[in-house]
Motif scaffolding. Structure first.
Motif: not given
Length: 145
Positions: A73-80, A117-118, A124-126, A132-135
């Motif tokens: 999940f690291h990439h998913l949280f980069l811009n959070v 995954q979806a 994240f979309r909510s 850049k939403l990728r695992f």
């Protein structure tokens, strides 16, 4: 169907295996496929009995298919934003069932199906994140779902 290397160790420990040579759907059934790859040292486990085949149909049939699984999940949280980090993590943990299970998916001990995954990307979309939403990692594997 795509062919990838099969490792019997990837089979869930409670997966029911089939050995019914008379089944008309054996060539596309994951349970039969696993049975054909049974290691020499495996001599006990869960199985689908031959009488499960009734009138040419088996309620335990699972289509043999390859999926694109993911973990990390690291990439998913980069811009959070910091304010969203904890609520999103908690929502994902709740979705996956527990905090320990979340970490198993994060570290690659478990892999996420395309549906999972979806659903996680939808979390994240909510919160308004769409870029850049990728695992972290992706792998093609046989599906046992």
């Amino acid at each position: 169907m795509e062919t990838i290397a099969f490792n019997f160790d990837s089979v869930p420990s409670t997966w029911e295996i089939c050995f019914n040579k008379d089944c008309p759907r054996k060539d596309t059934c994951m349970r039969y496929f696993v049975g054909q790859h049974l290691p020499e040292d495996k001599n006990i486990g869960f199985t689908v009995f031959p009488n499960a085949l009734q009138n040419g149909k088996c309620e335990f049939y699972v289509e043999k298919k390859v999926i694109r699984a993911a973990w990390g999940f690291h990439h998913l949280f980069l811009n959070v934003k910091h304010v969203d980090d904890t609520p999103i993590r908690r929502e994902i943990q709740q979705y996956l069932g527990s905090r320990p299970t979340y970490y198993r998916y994060m570290n690659g001990q478990l892999t996420l199906t395309p549906e999972q995954q979806a659903d996680i990307i939808d979390i994240f979309r909510s919160y308004g994140y769409t870029e850049k939403l990728r695992f972290d990692y992706y792998v093609d594997r046989y599906s046992f779902e």
